[in-house]
Design an enzyme around this catalytic site. Structure first.
Site, PDB file in Angstrom:
ATOM      1  N   ASP A  63       7.097  14.700   1.080  1.00 45.31           N
ATOM      2  CA  ASP A  63       5.957  14.009   0.463  1.00 45.31           C
ATOM      3  C   ASP A  63       4.678  14.749   0.876  1.00 45.31           C
ATOM      4  O   ASP A  63       4.432  14.936   2.062  1.00 45.31           O
ATOM      5  CB  ASP A  63       5.936  12.557   0.970  1.00 45.31           C
TER       6      ASP A  63
ATOM      7  N   ASP B 150       4.162  14.179  -6.223  1.00 47.32           N
ATOM      8  CA  ASP B 150       4.072  14.907  -4.943  1.00 47.32           C
ATOM      9  C   ASP B 150       5.226  14.599  -4.000  1.00 47.32           C
ATOM     10  O   ASP B 150       5.119  14.802  -2.794  1.00 47.32           O
ATOM     11  CB  ASP B 150       2.742  14.581  -4.250  1.00 47.32           C
ATOM     12  N   GLU B 151       6.341  14.126  -4.536  1.00 46.66           N
ATOM     13  CA  GLU B 151       7.376  13.592  -3.652  1.00 46.66           C
ATOM     14  C   GLU B 151       8.769  13.817  -4.254  1.00 46.66           C
ATOM     15  O   GLU B 151       8.945  13.648  -5.456  1.00 46.66           O
ATOM     16  CB  GLU B 151       7.097  12.094  -3.572  1.00 46.66           C
TER      17      GLU B 151
HETATM   18  P1  TTP Z   1       1.096   9.251  -2.448  1.00 44.59           P
HETATM   19  O1  TTP Z   1       2.117  10.248  -1.997  1.00 44.59           O
HETATM   20  O2  TTP Z   1       1.462   7.817  -2.466  1.00 44.59           O
HETATM   21  O3  TTP Z   1      -0.193   9.358  -1.533  1.00 44.59           O
HETATM   22  P2  TTP Z   1      -0.892  10.624  -0.935  1.00 44.59           P
HETATM   23  O4  TTP Z   1      -0.108  11.886  -1.168  1.00 44.59           O
HETATM   24  O5  TTP Z   1      -2.291  10.676  -1.445  1.00 44.59           O
HETATM   25  O6  TTP Z   1      -0.957  10.285   0.609  1.00 44.59           O
HETATM   26  P3  TTP Z   1       0.208  10.329   1.701  1.00 44.59           P
HETATM   27  O7  TTP Z   1      -0.251  11.369   2.685  1.00 44.59           O
HETATM   28  O8  TTP Z   1       0.229   8.966   2.290  1.00 44.59           O
HETATM   29  O9  TTP Z   1       1.478  10.684   0.998  1.00 44.59           O
HETATM   30  O10 TTP Z   1       0.601   9.628  -3.900  1.00 44.59           O
HETATM   31  C1  TTP Z   1       0.473  10.970  -4.355  1.00 44.59           C
HETATM   32  C2  TTP Z   1      -0.741  11.121  -5.266  1.00 44.59           C
HETATM   33  O11 TTP Z   1      -0.621  10.259  -6.382  1.00 44.59           O
HETATM   34  C3  TTP Z   1      -2.042  10.760  -4.599  1.00 44.59           C
HETATM   35  O12 TTP Z   1      -2.616  11.860  -3.905  1.00 44.59           O
HETATM   36  C4  TTP Z   1      -2.879  10.297  -5.755  1.00 44.59           C
HETATM   37  C5  TTP Z   1      -1.909   9.735  -6.746  1.00 44.59           C
HETATM   38  N1  TTP Z   1      -1.919   8.264  -6.708  1.00 44.59           N
HETATM   39  C6  TTP Z   1      -2.751   7.586  -7.603  1.00 44.59           C
HETATM   40  O13 TTP Z   1      -3.434   8.180  -8.428  1.00 44.59           O
HETATM   41  N2  TTP Z   1      -2.775   6.205  -7.553  1.00 44.59           N
HETATM   42  C7  TTP Z   1      -2.037   5.484  -6.646  1.00 44.59           C
HETATM   43  O14 TTP Z   1      -2.093   4.243  -6.618  1.00 44.59           O
HETATM   44  C8  TTP Z   1      -1.171   6.206  -5.731  1.00 44.59           C
HETATM   45  C9  TTP Z   1      -0.351   5.461  -4.711  1.00 44.59           C
HETATM   46  C10 TTP Z   1      -1.163   7.580  -5.808  1.00 44.59           C
HETATM   47 MG    MG Z   2       1.978  11.957  -0.743  1.00 47.15          MG
END
Ligand code: TTP
Ligand code: MG
Length: 355
Positions: free
Chosen positions: A8, A103-104
């Site tokens: 992730d 992103d995962e």
């Molecule tokens: P995530 O992997 O949930 O969050 P993140 O990568 O920003 O942070 P983390 O380090 O905790 O993994 O989501 C990936 C991307 O998806 C995030 O950068 C932006 C987008 N996103 C949105 O646009 N709206 C949302 O509600 C979420 C959860 C994510």
């Molecule tokens: Mg992330």
């Protein structure tokens, strides 16, 4: 025993912006639409998270929590490009890659020859390569199934990894707070807390039938998840490998005729769903049996897709071990064939800044 890695990216959209503009690196930033346009936060970097700024929060609220928050309008094209590079890297390590979001992903590296088959080393190499090629950091979780790998990838976030080896599963899972289990939303978490249940260890005191009474069908999954068990396979973006259905019974079944009736009913369901896959060739039929004590067996064979063949497979396998059962499943495995290149995930919620 499988070897699964969950990767992730760290504060993904924000990380891309920080990479491209050094002035943003050490200040709290968030990606999102402005508050006067009723914007919502997509994500925030870690300095901003210290103030409580979170994804999906109205920007107006985020600005109250963190008045010096730097708001950045998103650039979806850049994020998609970075995502594509990251997924290219995943495919260099395994053909079994399941995208979960932009992103995962999960990777199954059980059969990998790399690094003497050490999933932990493979994960480290993936993280290194992501940084080299994109300038972005990722976190990884490594374990024997998707649930544990996913929980583990949060453990040393950002820019870290965490491995749950088989002999540590019990120790690891018993401490996990119930609200972290996938599938438990705010409502269920609240209900569990009100019942005094905070961790997976607390959940483990309930029998499988208690769980089903309390949570319906999800209770069965929860019974397994709170013990660190998860049999879900990696579903690659290209093709469906199998199609099937299964049923869990409130009362265990010991009567073969009754089982046959259930198999026939499920056959009809699978037949109906198969209509959407008429371009696929069936490789094998399979029947799954879970006994009252959760021991599980499956029988798989190349046979024509006919009701009586499923009945025969059931009969053959059950008569080898005729004990009461709690679950039956039937399905087919397909021959390999790339059918669709459509992305298997939905792009995350976007703010109007990027729309
Ligand atoms: P995530 O992997 O949930 O969050 P993140 O990568 O920003 O942070 P983390 O380090 O905790 O993994 O989501 C990936 C991307 O998806 C995030 O950068 C932006 C987008 N996103 C949105 O646009 N709206 C949302 O509600 C979420 C959860 C994510
Ligand atoms: Mg992330």
């Amino acid at each position: 025993m499988r070897k699964i890695i969950h990767v992730d990216m760290d504060c993904f959209f924000a990380a891309v912006e920080m990479r491209d503009n050094p002035a943003l690196r050490n200040v709290p930033i968030a990606i999102g639409g402005s508050s006067d346009r009723r914007g919502v936060i997509s994500t925030a970097n870690y300095p901003a998270r210290k103030f409580g700024v979170r994804s999906a929060m109205p920007t107006s609220h985020a600005m109250k929590l963190c008045p010096h928050l730097v708001l950045v309008r998103g650039n979806m094209r850049k994020y998609v490009e970075a995502s594509e590079r990251v997924f290219e890297i995943f495919h260099e390590y395994s053909s079994l890659v399941q995208p979960v979001s932009i992103d995962e992903a999960y990777l199954d590296v059980t059969d990998s020859d790399l690094f003497f088959n050490s999933a932990t080393w493979i994960a480290e190499d993936i993280r290194k390569k992501i940084f080299e090629r994109t300038g972005l950091t990722a976190s990884a979780g490594i374990s024997t199934n998707k649930l544990l790998a996913k929980l583990a990838s949060d453990f040393n976030k950002p820019n870290g990894k965490f491995t749950v080896p088989p002999d540590q599963i019990e120790n690891f899972i018993t401490r996990i707070p119930v609200e972290r289990i996938p599938g438990i939303g705010k409502v269920t978490a609240k209900r569990l807390h009100e019942m005094g249940l905070k961790t997976c260890l607390d959940l483990q005191q309930y029998s499988a039938s208690d769980m089903i009474n309390l949570f319906g069908k999800f209770g069965e999954t929860l019974y397994e998840f709170c013990r660190g068990k998860d049999e879900r396979e990696i579903e690659t973006e290209y093709e469906r490998k199998s199609l099937g259905t299964e049923e869990t019974y409130i009362k265990d079944i010991s009567d073969l005729e009754e089982m046959k009736a259930h198999i026939k009913k499920m056959f009809a369901e699978v037949k109906e769903s198969l209509a959407d896959y008429d371009d696929r060739v069936i490789k094998n039929l399979h029947v799954k049996i879970k006994y009252y004590d959760f021991k599980q067996t499956t029988i798989e064979r190349k046979l024509p897709f006919e009701e009586e063949n499923f009945v025969m497979l059931l009969e053959e396998r059950w008569l080898q071990d005729p004990r009461p059962i709690r679950l039956l499943g039937v399905g087919v495995k397909f021959e390999e064939e790339k059918t669709s290149e459509a992305p298997a995930f939905q792009l995350p919620l976007l703010t109007e800044a990027m729309a």
